[in-house]
Design an enzyme around this catalytic site. Structure first.
Site, short mmCIF file in Angstrom:
data_model
loop_
_atom_site.label_atom_id
_atom_site.label_comp_id
_atom_site.label_asym_id
_atom_site.label_seq_id
_atom_site.Cartn_x
_atom_site.Cartn_y
_atom_site.Cartn_z
N ASP A 6 0.81 -1.23 0.00
CA ASP A 6 0.00 0.00 0.00
C ASP A 6 0.85 1.28 0.00
OD1 ASP A 6 -2.05 -1.80 0.28
OD2 ASP A 6 -2.29 -1.51 2.43
N GLU B 89 -9.32 0.51 -3.94
CA GLU B 89 -10.37 -0.16 -3.15
C GLU B 89 -10.96 0.76 -2.07
OE1 GLU B 89 -8.78 -3.51 -0.98
OE2 GLU B 89 -7.15 -2.34 -0.13
O1 F6P Z 1 -2.24 -4.04 3.49
C1 F6P Z 1 -2.07 -4.81 2.38
C2 F6P Z 1 -3.39 -5.22 1.80
O2 F6P Z 1 -3.11 -6.02 0.67
C3 F6P Z 1 -4.35 -4.09 1.47
O3 F6P Z 1 -4.08 -3.48 0.24
C4 F6P Z 1 -5.67 -4.81 1.49
O4 F6P Z 1 -6.71 -3.92 1.81
C5 F6P Z 1 -5.49 -5.83 2.57
O5 F6P Z 1 -4.11 -6.03 2.71
C6 F6P Z 1 -6.14 -7.16 2.28
O6 F6P Z 1 -5.97 -7.95 3.39
P1 F6P Z 1 -6.23 -9.52 3.47
O7 F6P Z 1 -5.19 -10.21 2.66
O8 F6P Z 1 -6.12 -9.82 4.92
O9 F6P Z 1 -7.60 -9.73 2.89
#
Ligand code: F6P
Length: 373
Positions: free
Chosen positions: A134, A229
């Site tokens: 991110d 997102e």
């Molecule tokens: O923080 C990294 C990230 O990939 C974000 O971009 C995303 O919102 C989140 O993690 C998704 O998390 P998980 O893999 O726990 O669904």
């Protein structure tokens, strides 16, 4: 005196984690230190689940995605144990002492910094390395993993161009990024998206539709919309801001809970806003629209050259701080080099895209629609 170094990887995985583990491990072993890995984030400290990190384990992992140590989003003070959330920080301290550790190196993003800070307050020596696709960790120029994810998202946008063009369609491509727009903005700009929507600039769907219709009138029957997102329409952003103000004003537990439930409800609506926006764009433009959610593809696979170099540099710098006994710091990227930022100064902060950032300015100069004008 031989130094004992523990390493763990926490939060969402990121390309470059293995490369960072390798750099820390090899440098530390080369200096005569002892290195041990803990499995699955902070959870590994609870059950004392370890992995020996020696020359053999550290060999051949530079190019491999994910993390050989495993990861989790477990929080030390609220760890799910047998169906209950328990504060396990004391147990973690016991494991730390049992291994005679001089320092625990935590590779992670904003959540990991908060968790590290909690353990620091219990008496652990910690060093953090800033990891996340991110790119939202404060006080570092960049986080590792971001460059790889940016490359994947850009390639996806490149590929979506030809199919959007052939079908005269709108293609809405959603990137990750949590509550910041670095990935959507960077990949959108590099991939030549016609519209880029990020959380820092709430959008008006009618303005987006107008930009797409303008392209159509100029003979361009397709459009690529890169959306983060976390992006949201202006009315949801206003609701969220009001609910957050309510939370800050809340005087008792009940009022706080009410405000938190309201925020969760708004965020649930925001989570569906990409699909909803695509449907609205169809109605407003009369064109067909399709949604592509890139999701975890952005976190998978081998790290880019830039991330390999970055993690190698950060890992080596980390061991330098260990040698000097400089703990309680995050090894940040500053220009071509690195610097130590005290964890208590960076914890709880997030790096959002500044509205005057050169990427935002470049997008505006090119006539890319950012959804607000
Ligand atoms: O923080 C990294 C990230 O990939 C974000 O971009 C995303 O919102 C989140 O993690 C998704 O998390 P998980 O893999 O726990 O669904």
């Amino acid at each position: 005196m031989t130094k004992y170094v523990g390493i763990l990887t926490a939060g969402g995985d990121t390309p470059g984690l293995n490369s960072a583990i390798r750099a820390i491990g090899k440098t530390a072993l080369g200096m005569g230190m002892n290195v041990i890995g803990f499995r699955d984030g902070f959870h590994g400290l609870v059950g004392d689940r370890t992995m020996r990190l020696d020359g053999e384990t550290l060999s051949g992992i530079l190019t491999i995605g994910g993390t050989i140590l495993g990861t989790s989003r477990d929080k030390p003070h609220k760890m799910l144990m047998g169906g209950q959330k328990l504060d396990m920080t004391d147990t973690m301290m016991e494991t730390y002492r049992k291994h005679n550790l001089d320092v625990l190196v935590c590779l992670g993003g904003g959540g990991t910094l908060k968790n590290s800070y909690r353990l620091m307050q219990k008496g652990m020596n910690i060093i953090n390395l800033p990891k996340t696709i991110d790119n939202d960790v404060a006080m570092t120029d960049v986080t590792f993993g971001f460059d790889t994810a940016l490359g994947i998202a850009t390639e996806a946008i490149d590929r979506l161009h030809s199919t959007a063009h052939s079908h005269h369609r709108i293609i809405v491509v959603e990137t990750m990024g949590h509550n910041t727009g670095w990935l959507a903005l960077g990949a959108g700009l590099a991939g030549g998206a016609d519209v880029i929507l990020i959380p820092e600039i709430p959008y008006n769907v009618e303005i987006v539709a107008e930009a797409i219709k303008r392209r159509y009138r100029h003979g361009r029957g397709f459009s690529i919309v890169a959306v983060s997102e976390g992006a949201m329409p202006q009315h949801i952003a206003a609701e969220l801001q009001a609910a957050q103000a309510e939370l800050e004003k809340a005087k008792n537990k009940e009022a706080r809970q009410k405000a938190k439930t309201h925020i969760a409800e708004i965020e649930a609506r925001r989570a569906h806003s990409t699909m909803y926006m695509s449907e609205q764009l169809e109605k407003l433009t009369g064109l067909e629209s399709r949604v592509t959610i890139l999701g975890h593809v952005q976190r998978g696979g081998t790290p880019s050259t830039v991330d390999r170099l970055l993690t190698t540099q950060l890992g080596c710098a980390c061991v330098h701080y260990i040698k000097e006994g400089q703990y309680g710091v995050m090894v940040a990227v500053r220009g071509q080099g690195t610097t130590a930022v005290p964890i208590d100064q960076v914890v709880g902060k997030r790096k959002v895209v500044p509205l005057e950032h050169p990427w935002v300015q470049s997008a505006r100069n090119l006539g890319t629609c950012l959804g607000d004008q």
